[in-house]
Design a protein around this motif. Structure first.
Motif, PDB file in Angstrom:
ATOM      1  N   VAL A  78      -1.594   1.449  -6.988  1.00 59.80           N
ATOM      2  CA  VAL A  78      -2.759   2.449  -6.579  1.00 59.80           C
ATOM      3  C   VAL A  78      -3.728   1.694  -5.655  1.00 59.80           C
ATOM      4  CG1 VAL A  78      -4.589   3.729  -7.536  1.00 59.80           C
ATOM      5  CG2 VAL A  78      -2.868   3.609  -8.902  1.00 59.80           C
ATOM      6  N   GLU A  79      -3.819   2.446  -4.451  1.00 64.76           N
ATOM      7  CA  GLU A  79      -4.622   1.702  -3.231  1.00 64.76           C
ATOM      8  C   GLU A  79      -5.840   2.803  -3.158  1.00 64.76           C
ATOM      9  OE1 GLU A  79      -2.368   1.352   0.243  1.00 64.76           O
ATOM     10  OE2 GLU A  79      -0.650   0.837  -0.863  1.00 64.76           O
ATOM     11  N   LEU A  80      -7.090   1.907  -3.420  1.00 65.31           N
ATOM     12  CA  LEU A  80      -8.279   2.556  -3.543  1.00 65.31           C
ATOM     13  C   LEU A  80      -9.394   1.981  -2.176  1.00 65.31           C
ATOM     14  CD1 LEU A  80      -9.212   2.655  -7.177  1.00 65.31           C
ATOM     15  CD2 LEU A  80      -8.424   4.530  -5.940  1.00 65.31           C
ATOM     16  N   ASP A  81     -10.428   2.862  -1.550  1.00 64.82           N
ATOM     17  CA  ASP A  81     -10.971   2.587  -0.597  1.00 64.82           C
ATOM     18  C   ASP A  81     -12.132   1.528  -1.168  1.00 64.82           C
ATOM     19  OD1 ASP A  81      -9.559   3.612   1.370  1.00 64.82           O
ATOM     20  OD2 ASP A  81     -10.906   5.490   1.421  1.00 64.82           O
ATOM     21  N   GLY A  82     -12.166   0.345  -0.699  1.00 60.24           N
ATOM     22  CA  GLY A  82     -13.233  -0.659  -1.200  1.00 60.24           C
ATOM     23  C   GLY A  82     -13.157  -1.241  -2.483  1.00 60.24           C
ATOM     24  N   ALA A  83     -11.696  -1.097  -3.111  1.00 58.02           N
ATOM     25  CA  ALA A  83     -11.522  -1.701  -4.246  1.00 58.02           C
ATOM     26  C   ALA A  83     -10.074  -2.205  -4.152  1.00 58.02           C
ATOM     27  CB  ALA A  83     -11.445  -0.672  -5.313  1.00 58.02           C
ATOM     28  N   PRO A  84      -9.962  -3.343  -4.914  1.00 56.90           N
ATOM     29  CA  PRO A  84      -8.532  -3.873  -4.924  1.00 56.90           C
ATOM     30  C   PRO A  84      -7.563  -2.960  -5.322  1.00 56.90           C
ATOM     31  CG  PRO A  84      -9.844  -4.546  -6.729  1.00 56.90           C
ATOM     32  CD  PRO A  84     -10.699  -3.926  -5.899  1.00 56.90           C
ATOM     33  N   ASP A  85      -6.224  -3.213  -4.818  1.00 53.52           N
ATOM     34  CA  ASP A  85      -5.036  -2.345  -5.218  1.00 53.52           C
ATOM     35  C   ASP A  85      -4.614  -2.640  -6.917  1.00 53.52           C
ATOM     36  OD1 ASP A  85      -5.063  -1.701  -2.705  1.00 53.52           O
ATOM     37  OD2 ASP A  85      -3.293  -2.641  -2.015  1.00 53.52           O
ATOM     38  N   LEU A  86      -4.480  -1.642  -7.499  1.00 55.55           N
ATOM     39  CA  LEU A  86      -3.930  -1.860  -8.747  1.00 55.55           C
ATOM     40  C   LEU A  86      -2.455  -1.599  -8.811  1.00 55.55           C
ATOM     41  CD1 LEU A  86      -6.594   0.448 -10.573  1.00 55.55           C
ATOM     42  CD2 LEU A  86      -6.577  -1.960 -10.373  1.00 55.55           C
ATOM     43  N   GLU A  87      -1.735  -2.564  -9.523  1.00 52.87           N
ATOM     44  CA  GLU A  87      -0.237  -2.596  -9.724  1.00 52.87           C
ATOM     45  C   GLU A  87      -0.026  -2.485 -11.308  1.00 52.87           C
ATOM     46  OE1 GLU A  87       1.450  -5.987  -7.973  1.00 52.87           O
ATOM     47  OE2 GLU A  87       0.968  -5.288  -5.967  1.00 52.87           O
TER      48      GLU A  87
END
Length: 413
Positions: A78-87
């Motif tokens: 999961v790629e979010l703007d202004g936040a680290p990616d979640l795997e």
């Protein structure tokens, strides 16, 4: 033939399995791949709906919440703007099946699954198809064996039947196999066997009849020739020669009648004839033989009778009766003529022990004899009598009295 049937059946089954099996494998592989792709895309869409809902409510998006939305063995990012990616899950190596979804707030979700999982599913499907194909081949083999046995066993049996016919065994087998074509062949073979059996029976009967019927006139002819050879009197020689010629003519008539009866036992050549002449002729022919045995043969009864029949056949019947009396009877043999109704009767009787009660009327059956003889003579004599519309009967067993019944001429006395 059995091998050809089995091979042809298996060849057809293998071709069908190859065509439909390969098509089924291709269709199943494509279906599995499409299903896997749809499942990955479904996971991606579900994750996107969860993420959008959390972001819209101002809630935090954490991996622990998203992990429940991802199927086991899959990887999601999961790629979010202004936040680290979640795997979530472990990143698969090698070829993968991937689905990527972009949300309204700029978030992007990627779901991946190893293509090896799909390959395993395709492999299991192929194994199932191969197993079913193997069962189909086994079933086809069993069916081919049963069908080959069902067809070849009757053919082998029919070949044995034909071989038996060729070797002289005409007994019909009356076997049927449930196959119309083979049953038709069996019907033809059985019918042929019955015809051959009748022909062989007729030939054996003709041979037996000829042997028996020719023996009597040949014996009488031999006695006449002995009379000729034993005398120097020209008149006696002339008389005996004339009698011998008459016996030769009757012998020819016997042969002709045998041939006629072999074609149609009921074929007669009945004519009106003088019964006295036939009876007198038999007495004269057998008198020397009876004289040699120290016995006598005489005739009596009503004179001037005319009967309807075949003179040669009547002579043969009387000769059989007189010969039987000579061989098996005793004392004087008497031939007596009489009239009963519209029939004339010739009785032949002697003073011997006669016919045993155990035999009775069976004495006219072929092969039935109480004196170790062939048992043919009386049977043939009855056939000859019936061929001219008459009959031969045993009137009395002890002492024996046989009677030949013949039709009487309409204007006879």
């Amino acid at each position: 033939m059995r091998r050809r049937l089995i091979n042809s059946t298996l060849a057809v089954v293998l071709v069908v399995i190859a065509v439909f099996g390969i098509s089924l494998v291709l269709v199943e592989a494509r279906t599995i791949k499409e299903a896997a792709q749809e499942s990955v895309e479904s996971d991606a869409v579900r994750l996107m709906s969860v993420v959008d809902g959390r972001l819209a409510g101002g809630d935090r998006v954490g991996p622990e919440i998203l992990r429940e939305q991802v199927a086991a063995g899959r990887y999601a990012r999961v790629e979010l703007d202004g936040a680290p990616d979640l795997e979530i899950g472990e990143r698969p190596a090698g070829e993968v099946i991937e689905a990527e979804v972009t949300g309204d707030m700029g978030e992007r979700i990627t779901v991946r699954e190893s293509a090896a999982v799909v390959g395993d599913q395709i492999g299991r499907a192929v194994l199932i198809i191969l197993g079913v194909s193997l069962l189909a081949v086994l079933a086809a083999l069993l069916l081919a064996l049963w069908q080959a046995r069902r067809l070849t066993a009757p053919l082998t049996d029919l070949a044995d039947t034909a071989e038996r016919l060729g070797s002289g065994d005409p007994r019909p087998r009356h076997r049927r196999y449930g196959v119309p074509e083979l049953d038709r062949v069996a019907d033809v073979l059985d019918a042929s066997a019955e015809r051959i059996g009748r022909m062989l029976t007729a030939e054996r009967r003709l041979a037996a009849d000829a042997s028996h019927q020719l023996r009597t006139p040949l014996t009488a002819l031999s006695m006449r020739l002995e009379e000729i050879s034993g005398t120097d009197d020209p008149e006696t020689v002339k008389e005996e020669a004339a009698i011998a010629l008459g016996q030769v003519e009757r012998l020819t008539d016997v042969v002709q009648r045998l041939l006629t009866n072999s074609r149609d036992p009921r074929t007669g050549s009945a004519v009106s004839f003088d019964l006295d002449e036939v009876v007198k002729q038999q007495v004269e022919e057998w008198r020397p033989a009876y004289r040699s045995a120290g016995r006598a043969v005489v005739c009596s009864g009503k004179k001037g009778l005319r009967a309807v029949g075949t003179p040669g056949a009547v002579s043969q019947v009387l000769a059989t009766l007189v010969e039987n009396s000579l061989m098996h009877g005793a004392g004087t043999v008497a031939l007596r003529t009489r009239v009963t109704g519209n029939q004339v009767v010739v009785e032949v009787a002697d003073e011997g022990p006669g016919v045993s009660p155990a035999l009775g009327a069976r004495v006219f059956e072929r092969t039935v004899s109480g004196r170790n003889s062939t048992g043919i003579g009386l049977a043939v004599a009855r056939d000859l009598a019936e061929a001219d519309g008459g009959r031969l009967e045993l009137l009395q067993q002890r002492p024996p009295v046989f009677a030949l019944f013949l039709s009487r001429e309409a204007d006879g006395t």
